[in-house]
Design an enzyme around this catalytic site. Structure first.
Site, mmCIF file in Angstrom:
data_model
loop_
_atom_site.group_PDB
_atom_site.id
_atom_site.type_symbol
_atom_site.label_atom_id
_atom_site.label_comp_id
_atom_site.label_asym_id
_atom_site.label_seq_id
_atom_site.Cartn_x
_atom_site.Cartn_y
_atom_site.Cartn_z
ATOM 1 N N VAL A 58 -2.515 3.436 0.043
ATOM 2 C CA VAL A 58 -1.923 2.246 0.685
ATOM 3 C C VAL A 58 -2.985 1.152 0.827
ATOM 4 C CG1 VAL A 58 -0.806 1.360 2.770
ATOM 5 C CG2 VAL A 58 -0.124 3.572 1.858
ATOM 6 N N GLY A 59 -4.203 1.541 1.119
ATOM 7 C CA GLY A 59 -5.285 0.547 1.228
ATOM 8 C C GLY A 59 -5.445 -0.238 -0.060
ATOM 9 N N GLY A 94 -5.934 3.690 7.031
ATOM 10 C CA GLY A 94 -4.897 4.593 6.527
ATOM 11 C C GLY A 94 -5.361 5.207 5.223
ATOM 12 N N SER A 95 -4.402 5.569 4.400
ATOM 13 C CA SER A 95 -4.738 6.282 3.157
ATOM 14 C C SER A 95 -5.332 5.323 2.122
ATOM 15 C CB SER A 95 -3.470 6.930 2.595
ATOM 16 O OG SER A 95 -2.498 5.932 2.363
ATOM 17 N N LYS A 121 0.970 -3.858 13.837
ATOM 18 C CA LYS A 121 2.001 -2.910 13.388
ATOM 19 C C LYS A 121 1.414 -1.499 13.439
ATOM 20 C CE LYS A 121 3.654 -0.333 9.838
ATOM 21 N NZ LYS A 121 4.225 0.646 10.659
ATOM 22 N N CYS A 171 -9.749 11.560 9.482
ATOM 23 C CA CYS A 171 -10.392 11.053 8.261
ATOM 24 C C CYS A 171 -11.765 11.678 8.099
ATOM 25 C CB CYS A 171 -10.495 9.538 8.319
ATOM 26 S SG CYS A 171 -11.246 8.953 9.828
ATOM 27 N N GLU A 188 -7.883 14.717 -0.736
ATOM 28 C CA GLU A 188 -7.699 14.753 0.720
ATOM 29 C C GLU A 188 -6.378 15.441 1.029
ATOM 30 O OE1 GLU A 188 -6.860 11.109 2.945
ATOM 31 O OE2 GLU A 188 -8.353 11.725 4.418
ATOM 32 N N GLU A 239 -10.337 0.893 6.065
ATOM 33 C CA GLU A 239 -10.951 2.177 6.440
ATOM 34 C C GLU A 239 -10.014 3.263 5.950
ATOM 35 O OE1 GLU A 239 -13.866 2.545 7.630
ATOM 36 O OE2 GLU A 239 -14.253 0.438 8.109
HETATM 37 P P1 NAP Z 1 -0.808 5.617 5.628
HETATM 38 O O1 NAP Z 1 0.410 6.301 5.143
HETATM 39 O O2 NAP Z 1 -1.645 4.901 4.639
HETATM 40 O O3 NAP Z 1 -0.289 4.591 6.759
HETATM 41 C C1 NAP Z 1 -1.162 3.829 7.533
HETATM 42 C C2 NAP Z 1 -0.429 2.609 8.079
HETATM 43 O O4 NAP Z 1 -0.050 1.768 6.991
HETATM 44 C C3 NAP Z 1 0.853 2.935 8.829
HETATM 45 O O5 NAP Z 1 1.032 2.011 9.875
HETATM 46 C C4 NAP Z 1 1.915 2.726 7.743
HETATM 47 O O6 NAP Z 1 3.200 2.440 8.260
HETATM 48 C C5 NAP Z 1 1.334 1.520 7.041
HETATM 49 N N1 NAP Z 1 1.809 1.323 5.668
HETATM 50 C C6 NAP Z 1 2.314 2.255 4.827
HETATM 51 N N2 NAP Z 1 2.639 1.668 3.632
HETATM 52 C C7 NAP Z 1 2.326 0.356 3.747
HETATM 53 C C8 NAP Z 1 2.419 -0.759 2.866
HETATM 54 N N3 NAP Z 1 2.900 -0.638 1.625
HETATM 55 N N4 NAP Z 1 2.019 -1.966 3.309
HETATM 56 C C9 NAP Z 1 1.503 -2.113 4.549
HETATM 57 N N5 NAP Z 1 1.403 -1.091 5.442
HETATM 58 C C10 NAP Z 1 1.795 0.136 5.032
HETATM 59 O O7 NAP Z 1 -1.768 6.607 6.407
HETATM 60 P P2 NAP Z 1 -1.433 7.645 7.568
HETATM 61 O O8 NAP Z 1 -0.678 8.795 6.994
HETATM 62 O O9 NAP Z 1 -0.822 6.933 8.737
HETATM 63 O O10 NAP Z 1 -2.895 8.109 7.997
HETATM 64 C C11 NAP Z 1 -3.608 9.093 7.318
HETATM 65 C C12 NAP Z 1 -4.652 8.463 6.408
HETATM 66 O O11 NAP Z 1 -5.471 7.573 7.149
HETATM 67 C C13 NAP Z 1 -5.611 9.484 5.833
HETATM 68 O O12 NAP Z 1 -5.852 9.168 4.481
HETATM 69 C C14 NAP Z 1 -6.871 9.302 6.663
HETATM 70 O O13 NAP Z 1 -8.063 9.715 6.019
HETATM 71 C C15 NAP Z 1 -6.846 7.838 6.902
HETATM 72 N N6 NAP Z 1 -7.657 7.476 8.059
HETATM 73 C C16 NAP Z 1 -8.826 6.821 7.842
HETATM 74 C C17 NAP Z 1 -9.649 6.502 8.913
HETATM 75 C C18 NAP Z 1 -10.951 5.772 8.698
HETATM 76 O O14 NAP Z 1 -11.455 5.166 9.653
HETATM 77 N N7 NAP Z 1 -11.528 5.796 7.513
HETATM 78 C C19 NAP Z 1 -9.255 6.853 10.211
HETATM 79 C C20 NAP Z 1 -8.045 7.521 10.380
HETATM 80 C C21 NAP Z 1 -7.243 7.817 9.307
HETATM 81 P P3 NAP Z 1 4.269 3.635 8.495
HETATM 82 O O15 NAP Z 1 3.679 4.559 9.478
HETATM 83 O O16 NAP Z 1 5.454 2.894 9.012
HETATM 84 O O17 NAP Z 1 4.491 4.272 7.160
#
Ligand code: NAP
Length: 497
Positions: free
Chosen positions: A232-233, A228-229, A175, A284, A385, A250
């Site tokens: 959500v993680g 992701g964030s 997904k 990130c 962040e 991550e």
């Molecule tokens: P996000 O809002 O947490 O979303 C990440 C993914 O999770 C998306 O596919 C999202 O779907 C899905 N998601 C959202 N809510 C969910 C739930 N309740 N259950 C299951 N899946 C869910 O993060 P983002 O805005 O896409 O990315 C930015 C974040 O990612 C930042 O915090 C950044 O630091 C982090 N990041 C970390 C790394 C690392 O390797 N540490 C790398 C890149 C980014 P939708 O898009 O459909 O909402």
């Protein structure tokens, strides 16, 4: 006419069961619809997981080197289509072409690494404590992998997860982020073309709380890899953890670059401009804090303020532009909300702090590179962040204080130190509590064959990339072979004189 995309489930391209769709717009020009995607939910996930489960057995029995050869072909196809994918990615999520090309290249590097890992996937053998007995271990796949990815690296991050999962013999339900479903679909098309059998790779488009959560909660999904964030993680960890799923997380970062008084300041300047404003600060690993030694603070800030103002904002498809838009309206509003937060906490805004709307920028989510000075440890702009082009500058007296500030956040992903002093460099390598430390380089720039991840709230201890990720996608199977022809009891039939 915008292109219409579908889910890929059990070897077939399909619409959502309800027929509902969502669209994806270019963040540099919101009038442009990049694509229309199936808005799916739990039912589509159920079908995809059933297909992945059905396909798993034959896939796990295919020799790993042969699975690796499919990944080699994936790398070749990505190489041929690098420019096409990069252009689509820029239209879809805004970062400039040089960076989207780099994003695809990271996927290519990951494909070739995974291809060769099909010939390695090493186990161990060890002597037995009993005669005529042999002990060995080898790796077996886990089963069905649920892969959930963010939008900021729409090709690299899915490949970090899907390629090792596949080469280890797992089947996949994927997904992607709702902001970058087109790039993700390109990747799945390449996997299919390269020969990944039907059911082994499935993609389901739709929202996080519907499709994403249905994957996390599905009883037949054995492992979840999520980037992701942190918020959500944490939800995913609670939900999947209660079913004892294997989960790799991550998550976020609040990364800092330290510049000492003996640093090459021009090098450090190039580093912070790239680290803070590359990908419009939406990495990130982005540099969101700059920790300056007091002796060079004022001089360095004169250099930095001017250079940040000269960065060229615009549509990433135009090669001369250096900084693209942020991903969407909500992200721009969130970034902007931190301007008042920073000012109310007592920081001084040196530059930026507003939407960029001149001329061609008027139809995109552009935000001016922003720098706060007089930032103190503990202020919200120093702790949280922001995920945008906002840099907080903190003045310190010495390296000990710099490391204390750097470590004083809840995240622990990336970090950087500019110095010419070898003793300070080694002290920092030892004492900085992050997954990644760069010496005389910016906080961004991970290489695909090195483990990637962080400490504290950046994750739950797993690493992507490099050799370590292969442990996540496999179980260790231990085998004892007794060829003595009699019952030998471990610990009991052993006599040590
Ligand atoms: P996000 O809002 O947490 O979303 C990440 C993914 O999770 C998306 O596919 C999202 O779907 C899905 N998601 C959202 N809510 C969910 C739930 N309740 N259950 C299951 N899946 C869910 O993060 P983002 O805005 O896409 O990315 C930015 C974040 O990612 C930042 O915090 C950044 O630091 C982090 N990041 C970390 C790394 C690392 O390797 N540490 C790398 C890149 C980014 P939708 O898009 O459909 O909402």
């Amino acid at each position: 006419m915008a292109e219409k995309y579908q889910n890929y489930i059990d070897g077939e391209w399909r619409d959502s069961l309800s027929g509902e769709t969502f669209e994806n717009r270019n963040p540099a020009n919101w009038d442009e619809v990049v694509g229309i995607f199936p808005k799916s939910g739990k039912q589509e996930v159920d079908k995809a997981v059933a297909a992945a489960r059905k396909a798993f057995n034959a896939w796990r029995l295919m020799p790993a080197p042969k699975r690796g050869m499919i990944l080699k072909k994936v790398g070749d196809l990505m190489t041929q289509r690098k420019e096409e994918i990069a252009r689509l990615m820029t239209r879809e999520m805004g970062k400039v072409l040089a960076e989207t090309r780099g994003d695809v290249q990271e996927g290519i590097d990951t494909a070739y690494y995974a291809a060769m890992e099909g010939r390695r996937l090493l186990g161990h053998n060890a002597p037995s404590e009993l005669p005529n007995k042999m002990n060995l271990s080898f790796k077996i796949p886990v089963g069905v992998a649920g892969i959930i990815t963010p939008w900021n690296f729409p090709m690299a991050i899915p490949t970090w997860k899907i390629f090792p999962a596949l080469v280890c013999g797992n089947s996949v339900v994927f997904k992607p982020a709702s902001d970058t479903p087109a790039t993700a679909t390109k990747l799945v098309k390449i996997l299919v073309e390269a020969g990944v059998p039907e059911g082994v790779i499935n993609i389901v488009h739709g929202g996080g709380s519907s499709v994403g959560m249905a994957i996390v909660q599905h009883p037949d999904v054995d492992l979840i890899s999520f980037t992701g964030s942190s918020d959500v993680g944490s939800i995913i960890n609670s939900s999947g953890g209660k079913d004892l799923k294997r989960i790799s997380l991550e998550l976020g970062g609040k990364n800092a670059q330290i510049v000492m008084q003996d640093a090459n300041l021009h090098l450090a300047l190039d580093g912070v401009l790239w680290g803070a404003f590359g990908t419009t600060g939406q990495r990130c690993t982005a540099t969101s804090r700059l920790i300056l030694h007091k002796d060079i603070h004022d001089k360095f800030m004169d250099m930095l303020g001017e250079s940040a103002n000269n960065l060229k904002l615009g549509d990433g498809l135009i090669e001369s532009n250096q900084v693209g838009p942020v991903i969407n309206e909500a992200a721009r509003e969130k970034i902007h909300s931190y301007i008042d937060i920073g000012k109310n906490d007592g920081a001084t805004m040196l530059t930026g702090g507003e939407f960029a709307t001149d001329g061609d920028l008027s139809k995109g989510w552009f935000y001016k590179p922003t720098i706060f000075v007089d930032v103190k440890q503990g202020m919200r702009i120093e702790q949280e962040e922001i995920f945008g082009p906002v840099l907080s500058v903190i003045k310190v007296n010495d390296l000990d204080e710099a490391i204390k500030v750097l470590n004083g956040v809840e995240y622990g992903l990336s970090s950087s130190l500019y110095t010419q002093d070898v003793n300070n460099a080694f002290k920092a390598m030892r004492d900085i509590n992050c997954g990644i430390t760069y010496i005389n380089g910016p906080t961004i720039g991970a290489e695909a064959h090195m483990p990637f991840g962080g400490t504290k709230r950046t994750g739950n201890g797993h690493r992507e990339g490099g050799w370590e990720v292969y442990d996540f996608y496999t179980e260790t199977k231990v085998v004892y072979v007794d060829f003595s022809g009699k019952l030998q009891k471990a610990q009991i039939d052993v006599e040590y004189e």
